[in-house]
Design a protein around this motif. Structure first.
Motif, PDB file in Angstrom:
ATOM      1  N   ASP A   9      -0.210   9.771  -2.997  1.00  0.00           N
ATOM      2  CA  ASP A   9      -1.584  10.000  -2.545  1.00  0.00           C
ATOM      3  C   ASP A   9      -1.569  10.761  -1.216  1.00  0.00           C
ATOM      4  O   ASP A   9      -0.938  10.314  -0.251  1.00  0.00           O
ATOM      5  N   VAL A  44       0.838  -1.204   0.000  1.00  0.00           N
ATOM      6  CA  VAL A  44       0.000   0.000   0.000  1.00  0.00           C
ATOM      7  C   VAL A  44       0.873   1.254   0.000  1.00  0.00           C
ATOM      8  O   VAL A  44       0.589   2.233  -0.706  1.00  0.00           O
ATOM      9  N   TYR A  45       1.938   1.213   0.759  1.00  0.00           N
ATOM     10  CA  TYR A  45       2.852   2.360   0.824  1.00  0.00           C
ATOM     11  C   TYR A  45       3.441   2.658  -0.552  1.00  0.00           C
ATOM     12  O   TYR A  45       3.547   3.819  -0.966  1.00  0.00           O
ATOM     13  N   ARG A  64      -4.933   5.574   4.549  1.00  0.00           N
ATOM     14  CA  ARG A  64      -5.108   4.225   4.003  1.00  0.00           C
ATOM     15  C   ARG A  64      -4.305   3.206   4.815  1.00  0.00           C
ATOM     16  O   ARG A  64      -4.784   2.100   5.098  1.00  0.00           O
ATOM     17  N   GLN A  81       2.149   1.643  -3.527  1.00  0.00           N
ATOM     18  CA  GLN A  81       1.092   1.910  -4.499  1.00  0.00           C
ATOM     19  C   GLN A  81       0.588   3.351  -4.405  1.00  0.00           C
ATOM     20  O   GLN A  81       0.267   3.976  -5.424  1.00  0.00           O
ATOM     21  N   TYR A  82       0.528   3.875  -3.186  1.00  0.00           N
ATOM     22  CA  TYR A  82      -0.051   5.201  -2.986  1.00  0.00           C
ATOM     23  C   TYR A  82       1.020   6.198  -2.536  1.00  0.00           C
ATOM     24  O   TYR A  82       0.810   6.987  -1.609  1.00  0.00           O
ATOM     25  N   ARG A 120      -2.459   8.688   1.829  1.00  0.00           N
ATOM     26  CA  ARG A 120      -1.729   7.439   2.044  1.00  0.00           C
ATOM     27  C   ARG A 120      -1.684   7.051   3.523  1.00  0.00           C
ATOM     28  O   ARG A 120      -1.887   5.885   3.871  1.00  0.00           O
ATOM     29  N   THR A 121      -1.447   8.012   4.385  1.00  0.00           N
ATOM     30  CA  THR A 121      -1.396   7.714   5.822  1.00  0.00           C
ATOM     31  C   THR A 121      -2.728   7.167   6.311  1.00  0.00           C
ATOM     32  O   THR A 121      -2.775   6.201   7.083  1.00  0.00           O
TER      33      THR A 121
END
Length: 305
Positions: free
Chosen positions: A130, A123-124, A136, A126-127, A133-134
């Motif tokens: 973003d 996830v880190y 997510r 991928q985003y 991101r935090t």
């Protein structure tokens, strides 16, 4: 499993501050998660196969294939964005199956460690750009914590259920035996301390005989070395008993090491005489048998770890 006040969905979400925004984040991430689901599964099974006891639960290809399908389904459902009563009932069911299979909770926690590290890393990456991101990452942390909480609650309720199913007499007897067991544990620790002091006395006596000239130099050195070996084994045994009193497992190998040390001392003394050849061979055979037993126990412990 009956949903109690502490593990109902509303309470869990409130306690973990799991909000609708978290649900939205997870739902939005699902398409990306599906892209690396197979990589997750490959890494997951490579990870848990190092536990040592995995083969006892995943006994053949059919079981492994079915388990892989279920793990994939569970993993993707983490990102459904809908966490209602049926979702939690599925988790309770999974936990109950783990309890029935006798799967140690340690392995559940260890497996979740891989899930957490792998997913957060993906996830880190991928985003990266973003701004959310935090948020997510926190949403992933929360849903994993909630899942682990529910799964491990099955173990707590299973243990409580077994205890409550006991009769009053059985509960009383169980409590009495636990008290007696704790007293014997401390008695054993005290006895080991006495053994250590006795070994120190034996060592001192051997040194006295050596330097007073009451025994030959060769005999004195060998008996002194044997006494030191016994003292070392006794100290190791005390350390292992302390670990056990703190909640560790029973260290049978430490007792075997002490027995080996005592036999080696005996062999060292008997080896000085040519008339004790059969006795030396007999004690040597015992040392060999104990040594094999020691190796088997240590080897099995390493495999389990």
């Amino acid at each position: 499993m009956e949903i109690s006040a502490e593990n109902n969905p509303a309470t869990l979400k409130a306690d973990y501050k799991f909000t609708e925004r978290d649900e939205t984040f997870l739902r939005e991430m699902k398409p990306h998660v599906e892209q690396f689901a197979e990589a997750f599964l490959d890494g997951f099974y490579l990870y848990i196969w190092n536990f040592g006891q995995t083969a006892e639960f995943l006994k053949d290809d059919m079981v492994l294939k079915r388990h892989r399908t279920q793990i994939r389904k569970w993993y993707l459902e983490l990102f459904n964005g809908s966490y209602d009563i049926p979702y939690f009932q599925k988790l309770y069911k999974i936990g109950e199956v783990h309890v029935k299979l006798g799967l140690p909770t340690h392995y559940v926690n260890a497996a979740f460690n891989f899930v957490r590290v792998f997913t957060l890393d993906r996830v880190y990456q991928q985003y990266g750009d973003d701004p959310d991101r935090t948020g997510r990452l926190k949403a992933v942390e929360k849903i994993l914590d909630i899942n682990l909480d529910v799964l491990t609650s099955s173990y707590r309720e299973g243990e409580m259920g077994r205890f409550l199913s006991l009769s009053p007499l059985e509960k009383t007897l169980l409590g009495f035996l636990k008290k007696i067991s704790s007293y014997f544990n401390y008695l054993l620790a005290g006895a080991l301390v006495l053994v250590a002091f006795s070994a120190i006395g034996l060592f001192g006596f051997d040194v006295y005989l050596l330097f007073s000239g009451q025994t030959s130099m060769e005999t004195g050195i060998l008996t002194t070395l044997g006494s030191l070996l016994i003292l070392w084994a006794a100290i190791e045994l005390i350390h292992e008993e302390i670990k056990r009193l703190k909640g560790g497992s029973f260290a049978l190998e430490a007792f075997i090491a002490l027995a080996i040390a005592a036999l080696i001392r005996k062999i060292l003394i008997l080896s000085l005489s040519t008339t004790n050849t059969m006795n030396v061979l007999m004690y040597g055979g015992l040392v060999l048998c104990l040594g094999i037993s020691y190796w088997l126990i240590v080897h099995k412990t390493k495999l389990n770890d």
